[in-house]
Design a protein around this motif. Structure first.
Motif, PDB file in Angstrom:
ATOM      1  N   GLU A   1       0.856  -1.186   0.000  1.00 39.37           N
ATOM      2  CA  GLU A   1       0.000   0.000   0.000  1.00 39.37           C
ATOM      3  C   GLU A   1       0.887   1.230   0.000  1.00 39.37           C
ATOM      4  O   GLU A   1       1.706   1.398   0.895  1.00 39.37           O
ATOM      5  CB  GLU A   1      -0.912  -0.002   1.227  1.00 39.37           C
ATOM      6  N   TYR A   2       0.724   2.065  -1.006  1.00 42.99           N
ATOM      7  CA  TYR A   2       1.527   3.286  -1.107  1.00 42.99           C
ATOM      8  C   TYR A   2       0.783   4.431  -0.436  1.00 42.99           C
ATOM      9  O   TYR A   2      -0.389   4.668  -0.704  1.00 42.99           O
ATOM     10  CB  TYR A   2       1.777   3.619  -2.570  1.00 42.99           C
ATOM     11  N   ARG A   3       1.436   5.144   0.411  1.00 44.76           N
ATOM     12  CA  ARG A   3       0.794   6.257   1.114  1.00 44.76           C
ATOM     13  C   ARG A   3       1.702   7.464   1.196  1.00 44.76           C
ATOM     14  O   ARG A   3       2.922   7.329   1.241  1.00 44.76           O
ATOM     15  CB  ARG A   3       0.433   5.854   2.537  1.00 44.76           C
ATOM     16  N   ASN A   4       1.070   8.626   1.277  1.00 43.07           N
ATOM     17  CA  ASN A   4       1.854   9.862   1.415  1.00 43.07           C
ATOM     18  C   ASN A   4       0.979  10.943   2.026  1.00 43.07           C
ATOM     19  O   ASN A   4      -0.238  10.880   1.920  1.00 43.07           O
ATOM     20  CB  ASN A   4       2.358  10.298   0.037  1.00 43.07           C
TER      21      ASN A   4
ATOM     22  N   PRO B   1      -0.934  14.109   1.850  1.00 44.94           N
ATOM     23  CA  PRO B   1      -1.387  14.802   0.635  1.00 44.94           C
ATOM     24  C   PRO B   1      -0.785  16.183   0.431  1.00 44.94           C
ATOM     25  O   PRO B   1      -0.518  16.576  -0.687  1.00 44.94           O
ATOM     26  CB  PRO B   1      -2.890  14.898   0.834  1.00 44.94           C
TER      27      PRO B   1
ATOM     28  N   ILE C   1       0.642   9.052   9.552  1.00 48.88           N
ATOM     29  CA  ILE C   1       0.394   7.929   8.647  1.00 48.88           C
ATOM     30  C   ILE C   1       1.238   6.732   9.067  1.00 48.88           C
ATOM     31  O   ILE C   1       0.788   5.599   9.011  1.00 48.88           O
ATOM     32  CB  ILE C   1       0.687   8.350   7.188  1.00 48.88           C
TER      33      ILE C   1
END
Ligand code: ATP
Ligand code: ATP
Ligand code: MG
Ligand code: MG
Lengths: 265, 368, 289, 368, 265
Positions: free
Chosen positions: C37-40, C42, C52
């Motif tokens: 799962e790619y997260r950043n 915003p 996060i």
């Protein structure tokens, strides 16, 4: 076509828990001035807003020319020929006299994509309309927000008269007006009646109501206490109705007391 | 019919035409603009800011902002906001680039597709605002997220990247693309250079070769919008809608239609913005237009419009865009340390509006 | 089989450069048969990134991959990962020492200051005395480090040579030409990525001084590689982002399946791409490079 | 004196107490919150989102946003905006970090310095708004730029970098720092873990060790602000100021003082936000708080406040912050591809407000 | 202390190019009802706004108790004991009846940081104040915006009376009121006068003005045509003044014409 241009049958209007109108029956005839009487908060404004398409009735039916109608918005009522002067006047404070006068009913010149609002002619009409009410506008581009209470009211009336087609509704048109302006408004109402329009008039001033009205409907606390032809009632009866049909004697007594107080002062 | 009031009225004082002119909303902004120009004349007059290429530099930035400020202004006069402008710029850019580059559509068709799509979204936003009565702030904000998200997600879906370049290979010779990406008046500038009025490079080509189309669009839209606002029926409706929408509705102004059409107009100008950028730079990217909605609102407010609606001017909004553009670019001509860029930008903005306000008060006297 | 990893970057989601990493992650997860799962954050707020990380820890994944955007900010959340026994690899920005201090398995990336420094030293050899650093993301600390490293490499003060360009291409272009108009004697330009490099190229070509100015940039794109070929861009600092995306996923998979992990850190950059070695990279720019 | 009207009045219909309750502004937001929770229960119920540390995660995010939403809400009820909140967060963080780390001040003094400084700036913004009559939108926007710029420029000036870390080495044992960066109720959580109600790590420490101070601050400020707004004289002034500032001034409400004090309050909450972040993460950075002002406004508007002022509720704003926080973090728990993050966020926002609006209309009937 | 509580000397007020008031002289005495007469747009509201501290005079002096004063804001006038009912009422539509009643003058209970707005007591006072005007409020937490025009006006009057200390200014207080409510307002004015307050009253209704006033000041197009004691003028004189001192005969003739029209209808 029915004898009555407007007819209400058992109309009620609720606002949340508030019962503003309950089972109102009312008939309005062309060429007649119909005067709505009643105490403050009796529901007169709510009634005429229902007629003008601002509120939909919560219950009951509304007939126009004998046909049942449901107005979704005031435009539809306007298009059906019902012009209204609201108690809050429906003016935009930041706009000029002329722009307010023609708001929603602009006159244009030119054609196609060059069609434009005819400001000069509009200025003239607005100024003339106001002058007829007894107000001489300094500058038709003055913002309405800076005008006096009476000046604003005259503008709203002049506008309704200019565009009124079949039914003219006036909610306390003379409330903020001077003696001269009031007389002018009544004169204009008489003219409209003579032209065959139906006029619905709300006022708290018996001296304005009695000379001009043909029929009176009395509201009290959201309910109708019946309609009367002028021939059936005297000026004193009307005054009594206006005071909510009660306590009048007590009040006149007190008013006289002032005069006495006054004389001894 | 009674006679119209006589022209002379003892209730009116004489006030000079000059003072009367200064009452107009845009002339407040004008004084701010003058102040800004004077400032930069003094501090950066010799830096090339007012040479032909320098002028073109800040004019382009201002015109680009002016484009969206015009529509934001009309919408704000009608009492609504559109926070989705910035995202719409990114989205519209992708809507015209992906079909042209990846699906092999002719460029003009891709452009028309983007305009149709954007205006449909504008319609949708307007429709939701009007039907639910929710504040447009929150509805268009939801679309700010949705459109930016769609731009990122769809461009990755279709192209596997968030920046699509090489549009110029396809747009060459396309008539519609030239209306956004080209320049005009090239002959005129060659003539100017020949006359020695503007400088030229060693090989003889003028230092400025033409006026970018974005300036032309901004100018055209400003003239048309201003005319519509001040001179037409529809313009009157815009003022009425923003001034008091209940009153306007009561006298028969089609308030809902006015609002929806203005939301469509903001989408339109956002697409023009996007097209100009796409065909000038030859690429579309998912981060185009970030925060532009706020710059547009800033320009409109500097231009004298009321945030609460009912009052404002298109010319004022353009002047606001000019002030913002000039201040933004001017600092780079003055040579101030760029760490201080934002401090400077904020201070100049504040000074410009304060001055503008001061002038307005001076000439109109306190109203209360 | 089918382990779940979380990949956390510090980039705002409009940053196109990270797309290569995203692609690499996708490929690696397909190859390894794991979910990533790619997260950043915003908006790119590093404090949001720390949240996060906390959140990722709460979902109890088999491993975490993250960039060290700010050591202090991430220390607390990663402490929780350590306590839970979730292995993690650090990548992209941050130093090897920081990675070790955090308790990461290993670090794969490019130290930003060092990359800037290397570029600066390179430029110094060309006789560069003044430069312009086009920063399109000034609120991010790593971007400032790059400019500072460059200045250090040249042996001069950064001073006012870094501009806050913003991300809008028109803004970047006009700001660069305004700066150059004001400072005509600028020797070199350092762009911090495609977002600032593309409009800068346009500004230079409009002003006709494409070839006079020593032009370096971070990262690659098709425009940048074309410009390198033409000789307008003198070098690009390539940190091979594809590696930064692919390697940590495969390493973590191997680690969680068989307990295998390289004993050294991987420096994926800085690698300098110039006219000489451009052929190789050109074809895959934007997707793999 | 005449007798008060009798309790029974034939002009009043019976309406259930339940329906009456739903008229309150915050209860609209409540329905939105319920919707959001139901959604995530169904889609992410097994992902750890509702385990103790998951709950702490989105509660912290919501509380942090709630903190600034509370003050933004009061200010919006009073008819003004403050767009400088986000920049103030960054600036206040630097104001407390630089003195502590670089100038050797005791940490508590640095914190007090930051509070004083921030509130002075808040005062300044309020003063300019009140004295010039300029819209607060534009004034605070100028400060958005100025403060963000000062944060960048001053931190580079004093420390040569835009991120200052290592604060925790100085703040250890400082009583005031603990009020922001610490946690409370640690014993309680140990007990919970011992009872097996919450899970713990292998070494026996509970998975959640305490409630972060930011939640405590948010809760405290929410209670106090709500009480002040609804129950005090000053609260009445806030409503009056925003409802019709001319009318309020005419009857003697000190409109200017109310506005200025509320600008100071937003600066105060921004500083609390900054302090909590600085002492939790041990660093301050120039990009802290970017765009938080808009998130705060979003929360307030979801919470049922009117953008035009005069109407709103603190509890509603907190619920708005909760909705926003849960949606934001919840997306990650559902494991949706992050390309679609913004699309999802925007859609959820839109659905939440539409639902909220629908419920409100259902229970109150159309007012017109 | 001077004989007159309020005295204006050559006061003028301009709005940009508009001359709203020009060289007004006026004196107001405690224990007297001072009636301002004039056509729409004559400048009456502007004059009382000047007295109430909303506008500062552009020229001229304002004496309170013989001392020259310059009010910077309405609060200062309020603190000096001058309570005003504005023509636009100065109510906040979104706020409740009680909150509007006590706006700016909240009663509190508790002490220190626990000091709070005493809602229960405030509700009682507001309801009682309204009842005295003849309005029975359903629910003191109803928003003012949803109330009828007359109800709003009564609230504004009740509020001014409750807080009025020395001078009470009423701008067309009975404009939107029913017969009963108008009588109540006049009764309250009489009471205030008996308590020794100075009352300044604006009205277009001679039947309201004449019985209660002691002194009349006539404004016309921004200028004062002088002040008259009641003993000097008859009801008919006052009516003539109200109509702007002209055209009256013409108007009465026309009004009679309506009645005739009416009779023949
Ligand atoms: N939107 C609304 N919500 C709740 N109550 C309302 C609403 N509109 C009107 N009312 C109530 O309905 C009643 C009737 O109001 P309406 O305005 O019709 O009175 P009115 O007869 O015109 O009085 P006035 O002579 O004072 O103008 C009032 O008591 C008012 O409080
Ligand atoms: N702020 C303003 N700007 C410009 N003109 C104004 C302003 N305020 C009032 N006027 C003008 O001054 C004149 C006097 O207004 P005022 O409200 O005092 O009249 P009034 O005597 O109260 O009338 P009415 O009986 O209709 O209430 C009006 O013609 C009005 O247009
Ligand atoms: Mg009414
Ligand atoms: Mg008046």
């Amino acid at each position: 076509m029915s004898e009555f241009v407007i007819e209400l049958k058992n109309v009620s209007r609720y606002f949340g828990s508030v019962i503003a109108l309950k089972d109102i029956n009312m008939k309005v005839k062309l060429g007649e001035v119909h005067c709505l009487l009643g105490d403050n908060g009796a529901g007169k404004s709510t009634l005429i807003k229902t007629l003008a398409g601002v509120h939909a009735p919560s219950e009951g039916e509304y007939y126009l020319d004998g046909e049942p109608v449901v107005f979704k918005s005031p435009v539809q009522a306007l298009d059906a020929g019902i012009a209204t002067v609201y108690q809050d006047l429906a003016l935009v404070p930041l706009m000029s006299v002329t722009r307010n006068f023609f708001m929603g009913r602009e006159i244009t010149k030119g054609r196609g994509i060059f069609q434009r609002f005819d400001i000069e002619k509009a200025n003239q009409i607005a100024q003339a309309g106001m002058a007829e009410m007894g107000i001489h506008v300094r500058d038709p581009s003055q913002a309405i927000g800076t005008m006096s209470g009476g000046e604003k009211q005259c503008l709203a009336i002049a506008r309704a008269i200019h565009f009124g087609a079949k039914v003219l509704i006036l909610d306390e048109p003379t409330a903020a007006l001077g003696v001269k302006q009031s007389a002018n408004v009544l004169k204009v109402v008489a003219k409209a009646k003579a032209r065959g329009l139906a006029v619905i008039l709300i006022t708290h001033n018996v001296h304005h109501a009695y000379p001009i009205a043909d029929r009176f409907t009395l509201l009290n606390r959201g309910q109708s206490l019946g309609s009367f032809m002028k021939s059936e009632v005297s000026r004193e009866d009307v005054l009594e109705m206006m005071a909510g049909g009660q306590e009048l004697d007590e009040l006149t007594a007190e008013l006289e007391e002032f005069s006495r107080l006054d004389a001894t002062a | 019919m009674v006679n119209v009031a006589p022209a002379a009225d003892e209730r009116v004082r004489k006030v000079s035409a000059w003072k009367r002119m200064l009452h107009r909303p845009e002339l407040g902004a004008l004084s701010g603009a003058v102040l800004v120009f004077v400032f930069f004349f003094l501090t950066a007059g010799d830096s090339g800011m007012f040479a032909s290429d320098g002028i073109m530099n800040w004019t382009t930035v201002s015109a680009q902002l002016g484009l969206i400020a015009i529509s934001a202004c009309l919408l704000m006069i009608a009492g609504e906001f559109d926070l989705s402008i910035g995202s719409m710029i990114g989205f519209a850019g992708m809507m015209m680039t992906i079909p042209a580059v990846y699906w092999g559509w002719p460029v003009w068709l891709a452009i028309l597709f983007a305009f149709t799509g954007a205006m449909f979204i504008g319609y949708l936003i307007g429709y939701i605002v009007v039907k639910t009565g929710l504040p447009s702030f929150i509805v268009s904000l939801a679309f700010l997220f949705i459109l930016r998200g769609l731009t990122i997600a769809l461009s990755i879906l279709f192209t596997n990247r968030t920046i699509v370049s090489g549009v110029n290979n396809y747009s060459e010779g396309d008539w519609l693309a030239a209306a956004f990406g080209g320049t005009i008046g090239n002959g005129f500038f060659v003539w100017l250079a020949d006359m020695g009025i503007i400088s030229s490079y060693n090989d003889g080509t003028p230092i400025v070769t033409g006026v970018p189309m974005v300036i032309v669009w901004c100018f055209l839209l400003a003239v048309i919008s201003s005319w519509v606002l001040l001179r037409t029926k529809y313009g009157n409706w815009i003022f009425a809608t923003g001034g008091d929408s209940k009153a306007a509705r009561n006298v028969g102004v089609p308030v809902d239609k006015v609002k929806i059409s203005l939301f469509m107009f903001t989408a339109f100008t956002a697409t023009v913005y996007a097209a100009c950028q796409v065909f000038e730079f030859g690429s579309a990217s998912a981060d185009r237009g970030v925060l532009k909605e706020f710059e547009a609102i800033i320009a409109v407010v500097i231009g004298g419009a009321l945030l609460t609606g009912g009052y404002g001017s298109v010319i004022g909004a353009c002047l606001g865009a000019l002030i913002f553009g000039v201040v933004q670019m001017g600092i780079f001509f003055t040579g101030i340390d760029s760490d201080w860029f934002r401090v400077f930008l904020g201070s100049m903005l504040l000074i410009a509006v304060l001055f503008n306000n001061y002038i307005r008060k001076k000439v109109t006297e306190a109203k209360h | 089989e089918n382990e779940r990893f979380v990949f956390i970057s510090h980039a705002p989601d409009s940053d196109s450069w990270w797309n290569v990493i995203k692609n690499a992650v996708k490929h690696a997860s397909d190859d390894m048969k794991v979910t990533v799962e790619y997260r950043n954050p915003p908006t790119g707020d590093l404090a949001d990134m720390a949240r996060i990380v906390e959140q990722a820890v709460a979902t109890n994944p088999n491993g975490i991959i993250l960039s060290i955007a700010d050591f202090d900010t991430l220390e607390g959340p990663l402490e929780k990962a350590r306590l839970r026994g979730i292995p993690f690899i650090t990548m992209n920005s941050g130093t090897e020492m920081q990675s070790k201090a955090l308790g990461a398995l290993m670090h794969i990336g490019q130290p930003e200051f060092a990359a800037g420094l290397g570029a600066g030293e390179r430029a110094k050899k060309e006789g560069v005395k003044s430069f312009l650093c086009v920063n399109h993301y000034i609120t991010n600390p790593a971007s400032v480090e790059r400019c500072m490293g460059f200045a250090k490499g040249l042996g001069i003060e950064l001073g006012s040579q870094m501009i806050d360009a913003g991300a809008d291409p028109t803004d970047v272009e006009t700001k660069v030409s305004a700066y150059l108009r004001r400072n005509p004697n600028t020797d070199a330009i350092l762009a911090l990525g495609p977002t600032s490099a593309h409009p800068t190229l346009r500004a230079l070509s409009k002003n006709r001084n494409l070839n006079d100015i020593y032009f370096g940039t971070f990262d690659l794109s098709s425009e940048i590689s074309a410009a390198i070929k033409e000789g307008t861009i003198d070098f690009a600092i390539d940190q091979q982002p594809y590696l930064q995306g692919y390697l940590p996923v495969s390493f973590l998979t191997l680690y969680s399946r068989y307990g295998l992990i390289p004993s050294n850190n991987v420096n994926s950059g800085p690698g300098f791409i110039t006219k000489d070695n451009i052929e190789l990279v050109e074809q895959y720019a934007g997707e793999f490079r």
